[in-house]
Write a protein that holds these residues in place. Structure first.
Motif, PDB file in Angstrom:
ATOM      1  N   ILE A 187      39.860  54.144  33.936  1.00  0.00           N
ATOM      2  CA  ILE A 187      40.633  53.310  33.025  1.00  0.00           C
ATOM      3  C   ILE A 187      39.882  52.014  32.741  1.00  0.00           C
ATOM      4  CG2 ILE A 187      42.812  54.247  33.896  1.00  0.00           C
ATOM      5  CD1 ILE A 187      43.129  51.689  35.549  1.00  0.00           C
ATOM      6  N   ASN A 188      40.434  51.222  31.819  1.00  0.00           N
ATOM      7  CA  ASN A 188      39.931  49.876  31.559  1.00  0.00           C
ATOM      8  C   ASN A 188      40.913  48.874  32.148  1.00  0.00           C
ATOM      9  OD1 ASN A 188      37.831  51.025  30.113  1.00  0.00           O
ATOM     10  ND2 ASN A 188      38.916  50.856  28.150  1.00  0.00           N
ATOM     11  N   ALA A 189      40.416  47.717  32.507  1.00  0.00           N
ATOM     12  CA  ALA A 189      41.294  46.686  33.057  1.00  0.00           C
ATOM     13  C   ALA A 189      40.748  45.309  32.706  1.00  0.00           C
ATOM     14  CB  ALA A 189      41.423  46.835  34.571  1.00  0.00           C
ATOM     15  N   VAL A 190      41.664  44.343  32.689  1.00  0.00           N
ATOM     16  CA  VAL A 190      41.311  42.946  32.401  1.00  0.00           C
ATOM     17  C   VAL A 190      41.835  42.083  33.539  1.00  0.00           C
ATOM     18  CG1 VAL A 190      41.573  40.999  30.813  1.00  0.00           C
ATOM     19  CG2 VAL A 190      41.437  43.342  29.906  1.00  0.00           C
ATOM     20  N   LEU A 191      40.970  41.212  34.068  1.00  0.00           N
ATOM     21  CA  LEU A 191      41.382  40.263  35.094  1.00  0.00           C
ATOM     22  C   LEU A 191      41.298  38.861  34.510  1.00  0.00           C
ATOM     23  CD1 LEU A 191      39.484  41.645  38.234  1.00  0.00           C
ATOM     24  CD2 LEU A 191      41.770  42.224  37.410  1.00  0.00           C
ATOM     25  N   SER A 192      42.409  38.168  34.550  1.00  0.00           N
ATOM     26  CA  SER A 192      42.478  36.817  33.988  1.00  0.00           C
ATOM     27  C   SER A 192      42.676  35.813  35.121  1.00  0.00           C
ATOM     28  CB  SER A 192      43.632  36.715  32.981  1.00  0.00           C
ATOM     29  OG  SER A 192      43.725  35.417  32.455  1.00  0.00           O
ATOM     30  N   ALA A 193      41.592  35.098  35.474  1.00  0.00           N
ATOM     31  CA  ALA A 193      41.659  34.116  36.563  1.00  0.00           C
ATOM     32  C   ALA A 193      42.145  32.771  36.037  1.00  0.00           C
ATOM     33  CB  ALA A 193      40.286  33.976  37.215  1.00  0.00           C
ATOM     34  N   GLN A 194      42.607  31.942  36.960  1.00  0.00           N
ATOM     35  CA  GLN A 194      43.108  30.623  36.583  1.00  0.00           C
ATOM     36  C   GLN A 194      42.076  29.523  36.799  1.00  0.00           C
ATOM     37  OE1 GLN A 194      46.264  29.967  35.224  1.00  0.00           O
ATOM     38  NE2 GLN A 194      46.318  32.199  35.076  1.00  0.00           N
ATOM     39  N   ASN A 195      41.094  29.799  37.655  1.00  0.00           N
ATOM     40  CA  ASN A 195      40.090  28.764  37.929  1.00  0.00           C
ATOM     41  C   ASN A 195      38.740  29.407  38.242  1.00  0.00           C
ATOM     42  OD1 ASN A 195      40.047  29.411  40.847  1.00  0.00           O
ATOM     43  ND2 ASN A 195      42.110  28.514  40.824  1.00  0.00           N
ATOM     44  N   GLU A 196      37.716  28.566  38.358  1.00  0.00           N
ATOM     45  CA  GLU A 196      36.352  29.046  38.561  1.00  0.00           C
ATOM     46  C   GLU A 196      36.160  29.731  39.915  1.00  0.00           C
ATOM     47  OE1 GLU A 196      33.888  29.223  36.534  1.00  0.00           O
ATOM     48  OE2 GLU A 196      34.748  28.127  34.841  1.00  0.00           O
ATOM     49  N   GLU A 197      36.889  29.269  40.943  1.00  0.00           N
ATOM     50  CA  GLU A 197      36.746  29.866  42.273  1.00  0.00           C
ATOM     51  C   GLU A 197      37.203  31.322  42.272  1.00  0.00           C
ATOM     52  OE1 GLU A 197      38.233  29.225  46.916  1.00  0.00           O
ATOM     53  OE2 GLU A 197      39.013  27.940  45.313  1.00  0.00           O
ATOM     54  N   GLU A 198      38.386  31.583  41.695  1.00  0.00           N
ATOM     55  CA  GLU A 198      38.877  32.957  41.602  1.00  0.00           C
ATOM     56  C   GLU A 198      37.955  33.798  40.742  1.00  0.00           C
ATOM     57  OE1 GLU A 198      42.648  32.215  39.906  1.00  0.00           O
ATOM     58  OE2 GLU A 198      43.702  32.053  41.820  1.00  0.00           O
ATOM     59  N   LEU A 199      37.499  33.207  39.641  1.00  0.00           N
ATOM     60  CA  LEU A 199      36.608  33.924  38.728  1.00  0.00           C
ATOM     61  C   LEU A 199      35.331  34.351  39.446  1.00  0.00           C
ATOM     62  CD1 LEU A 199      36.081  34.760  35.732  1.00  0.00           C
ATOM     63  CD2 LEU A 199      34.882  32.577  35.473  1.00  0.00           C
ATOM     64  N   ALA A 200      34.760  33.456  40.253  1.00  0.00           N
ATOM     65  CA  ALA A 200      33.514  33.751  40.959  1.00  0.00           C
ATOM     66  C   ALA A 200      33.704  34.901  41.949  1.00  0.00           C
ATOM     67  CB  ALA A 200      33.018  32.498  41.686  1.00  0.00           C
ATOM     68  N   ILE A 201      34.848  34.931  42.644  1.00  0.00           N
ATOM     69  CA  ILE A 201      35.083  35.993  43.642  1.00  0.00           C
ATOM     70  C   ILE A 201      35.166  37.357  42.969  1.00  0.00           C
ATOM     71  CG2 ILE A 201      36.747  36.912  45.303  1.00  0.00           C
ATOM     72  CD1 ILE A 201      37.442  34.033  46.052  1.00  0.00           C
ATOM     73  N   VAL A 202      36.000  37.478  41.936  1.00  0.00           N
ATOM     74  CA  VAL A 202      36.179  38.801  41.317  1.00  0.00           C
ATOM     75  C   VAL A 202      34.945  39.223  40.533  1.00  0.00           C
ATOM     76  CG1 VAL A 202      38.702  38.779  41.250  1.00  0.00           C
ATOM     77  CG2 VAL A 202      37.442  37.716  39.392  1.00  0.00           C
ATOM     78  N   LYS A 203      34.200  38.271  39.973  1.00  0.00           N
ATOM     79  CA  LYS A 203      32.968  38.634  39.260  1.00  0.00           C
ATOM     80  C   LYS A 203      31.898  39.131  40.225  1.00  0.00           C
ATOM     81  CE  LYS A 203      32.474  36.512  34.737  1.00  0.00           C
ATOM     82  NZ  LYS A 203      31.659  35.591  33.898  1.00  0.00           N
ATOM     83  N   ALA A 204      31.752  38.421  41.345  1.00  0.00           N
ATOM     84  CA  ALA A 204      30.708  38.784  42.316  1.00  0.00           C
ATOM     85  C   ALA A 204      30.967  40.152  42.929  1.00  0.00           C
ATOM     86  CB  ALA A 204      30.623  37.720  43.404  1.00  0.00           C
ATOM     87  N   HIS A 205      32.237  40.523  43.028  1.00  0.00           N
ATOM     88  CA  HIS A 205      32.569  41.776  43.709  1.00  0.00           C
ATOM     89  C   HIS A 205      33.285  42.761  42.780  1.00  0.00           C
ATOM     90  CE1 HIS A 205      31.256  39.615  47.185  1.00  0.00           C
ATOM     91  NE2 HIS A 205      32.152  38.683  46.963  1.00  0.00           N
ATOM     92  N   ALA A 206      33.007  42.642  41.508  1.00  0.00           N
ATOM     93  CA  ALA A 206      33.573  43.567  40.517  1.00  0.00           C
ATOM     94  C   ALA A 206      33.205  45.023  40.808  1.00  0.00           C
ATOM     95  CB  ALA A 206      33.115  43.174  39.116  1.00  0.00           C
ATOM     96  N   PRO A 207      31.977  45.322  41.303  1.00  0.00           N
ATOM     97  CA  PRO A 207      31.657  46.730  41.616  1.00  0.00           C
ATOM     98  C   PRO A 207      32.609  47.343  42.638  1.00  0.00           C
ATOM     99  CG  PRO A 207      29.645  45.437  41.506  1.00  0.00           C
ATOM    100  CD  PRO A 207      30.780  44.464  41.423  1.00  0.00           C
ATOM    101  N   TYR A 208      33.059  46.556  43.616  1.00  0.00           N
ATOM    102  CA  TYR A 208      34.035  47.060  44.590  1.00  0.00           C
ATOM    103  C   TYR A 208      35.331  47.460  43.893  1.00  0.00           C
ATOM    104  CZ  TYR A 208      31.303  45.074  48.515  1.00  0.00           C
ATOM    105  OH  TYR A 208      30.338  44.795  49.446  1.00  0.00           O
ATOM    106  N   ILE A 209      35.819  46.581  43.038  1.00  0.00           N
ATOM    107  CA  ILE A 209      37.092  46.830  42.344  1.00  0.00           C
ATOM    108  C   ILE A 209      36.967  48.043  41.434  1.00  0.00           C
ATOM    109  CG2 ILE A 209      38.806  45.849  40.765  1.00  0.00           C
ATOM    110  CD1 ILE A 209      37.951  43.059  41.793  1.00  0.00           C
ATOM    111  N   LYS A 210      35.866  48.131  40.719  1.00  0.00           N
ATOM    112  CA  LYS A 210      35.663  49.258  39.806  1.00  0.00           C
ATOM    113  C   LYS A 210      35.603  50.584  40.562  1.00  0.00           C
ATOM    114  CE  LYS A 210      32.875  48.805  36.264  1.00  0.00           C
ATOM    115  NZ  LYS A 210      31.667  48.540  35.446  1.00  0.00           N
ATOM    116  N   LEU A 211      34.922  50.575  41.703  1.00  0.00           N
ATOM    117  CA  LEU A 211      34.786  51.797  42.493  1.00  0.00           C
ATOM    118  C   LEU A 211      36.130  52.224  43.088  1.00  0.00           C
ATOM    119  CD1 LEU A 211      33.006  53.951  43.952  1.00  0.00           C
ATOM    120  CD2 LEU A 211      32.772  52.291  45.821  1.00  0.00           C
TER     121      LEU A 211
END
Length: 417
Positions: free
Chosen positions: A290-314
């Motif tokens: 599927i496709n998904a969108v993650l909408s963070a509220q700040n740079e700290e949250e954004l950095a965590i999910v971006k750095a570990h996006a492969p984990y979430i996708k898998l």
């Protein structure tokens, strides 16, 4: 042992360390042993008395042949295995409580034993080409490694404390959830993709040593399966001693803990679980990406999910993952949140909207009927006054479950608008 003569056997076996017994003979037998020991030997016969709970039937009644509610442990051992019967009892051996027991209690323990076998076979199967012994890695190469090391040593610490304090249910449940949930369902799944890379030996060293250490921690609880599997793993780990029985219990190493890794992995797991919940709620086929969108509220949250996006996708089976700050919500989208991260899963092309709306409306009607029925029953004075407390609690639990299902169905229907 030859008393009143001071024989070698008597001095070896008296005094002992612990007395394990049911609480109903504390004064009838245990106290008399203490008094007799002090009178004739001048020493306490034991230092600790561990009062285990009484095994009762699943309704809390004492087992009795006349009631026909007796479970023969030898029959259960023949059917499910010794370790499964032991573990099913230990998981419920909460200090100060009796054990409500039924044959269904054993199936979860049996499945856990099967899980250990399957995990060990999978690891051994991927050991081809690797020569042991492999030392336990002390440095992490990525987040999953640091996280599983933290979870492992924390589980070992809690398991040791449970044994030292005679809280065997704490030990059993801690190791159960670590091995099944953290190690098998998360780490091994994340590590699979590295089995074909230059990091294979490092990952296999981590898997083999953590599994072996967990087997050592489980050995006092389920000795047969752990000893057998450890024999197969021993060539790949740097451990001394031919049997687990000869080896020391695993030691807690605080240097392997990482609060930062735990925080980051909590975010990764939380987002993944919310996406999985959406998939299940809308009956999205398990194998469909599927496709998904993650909408963070700040740079700290954004950095965590971006750095570990492969984990979430898998782990959530995502083909395209869009990540940003305050991303707009697409139309016809299922929504969820984890912390301050908004999660959007576009449903167009995944489900039949008309069919899904009808299903949700049917679920809502069924939930509303269940709510009305349970509320009416709980409003009856005779029911509250005369029904067994077990039945009243069951009805309240059914009401709460129906209210939760109604809220979920209403939210899902709103997402389809």
């Amino acid at each position: 042992f030859g008393w009143p003569e001071e024989t070698e056997e008597l001095n070896y076996f008296y005094p002992t360390t612990s007395m394990v017994t049911g609480y109903e003979i504390l004064y009838l037998w245990v106290a008399r042993m203490v008094m007799m020991g002090l009178e004739f030997k001048g020493k306490l016969p034991f230092k600790d008395v561990f009062l285990n709970g009484i095994v009762r039937d699943k309704r809390g009644k004492k087992m009795s042949k006349s009631l026909g509610n007796v479970i023969d442990p030898l029959d259960m051992t023949a059917k499910y295995g010794t370790d499964a019967v032991r573990f099913s009892l230990l998981m419920q051996a909460v200090p100060g409580k009796d054990i409500p027991y039924a044959e269904e209690s054993i199936t979860g323990a049996r499945n856990f034993c099967n899980k250990i076998y399957n995990a060990s076979r999978f690891i051994l199967m991927n050991m081809e080409g690797i020569k042991g012994p492999l030392a336990m890695p002390t440095e992490a190469k990525e987040l999953a490694d640091q996280w599983i090391l933290d979870r492992y040593v924390t589980a070992i610490k809690t398991a040791r404390e449970g044994i030292e304090k005679y809280n065997l249910a704490l030990t059993a449940n801690t190791l159960y959830h670590f091995l099944w949930g953290d190690f098998c369902d998360w780490y091994i799944e994340l590590a699979k993709q590295r089995f074909q890379t230059e990091e294979k030996e490092y990952v296999m060293a981590l898997c083999a040593n953590i599994l072996y250490g967990t087997l050592k921690a489980l050995h006092p609880l389920i000795p047969f399966i752990t000893e057998e599997i450890a024999a197969s793993l021993r060539p790949y780990v740097a451990e001394e001693g031919e049997f687990l029985l000869q080896q020391a219990y695993p030691v807690f190493d605080p240097a392997l803990q990482s609060a930062e890794a735990m925080k980051k992995m909590e975010t990764v797991q939380g987002v993944t679980k919310e996406i999985r919940t959406i998939r299940a709620q809308f009956n999205v086929p398990p194998g469909l990406k599927i496709n998904a969108v993650l909408s963070a509220q700040n740079e700290e949250e954004l950095a965590i999910v971006k750095a570990h996006a492969p984990y979430i996708k898998l782990m959530a089976k995502i083909e395209q993952l869009t990540i940003g700050i305050q991303e707009p919500k697409p139309k016809q989208t299922a929504t969820a949140t984890f912390g301050k991260i908004a999660i959007y899963v576009p449903l167009t092309g995944l489900i039949d909207f008309d069919k899904e709306k009808k299903r949700l409306e049917k679920d809502m009607a069924a939930a509303q009927a269940n709510i009305a029925s349970r509320k009416a029953r709980l409003a009856q004075e005779n029911f509250i006054k005369n029904a067994p407390q077990e039945q009243i609690d069951k009805t309240k639990a059914e009401l709460a479950a129906a209210e939760t299902l109604l809220a979920q169905a209403q939210a899902a229907l709103a997402d389809l608008a």
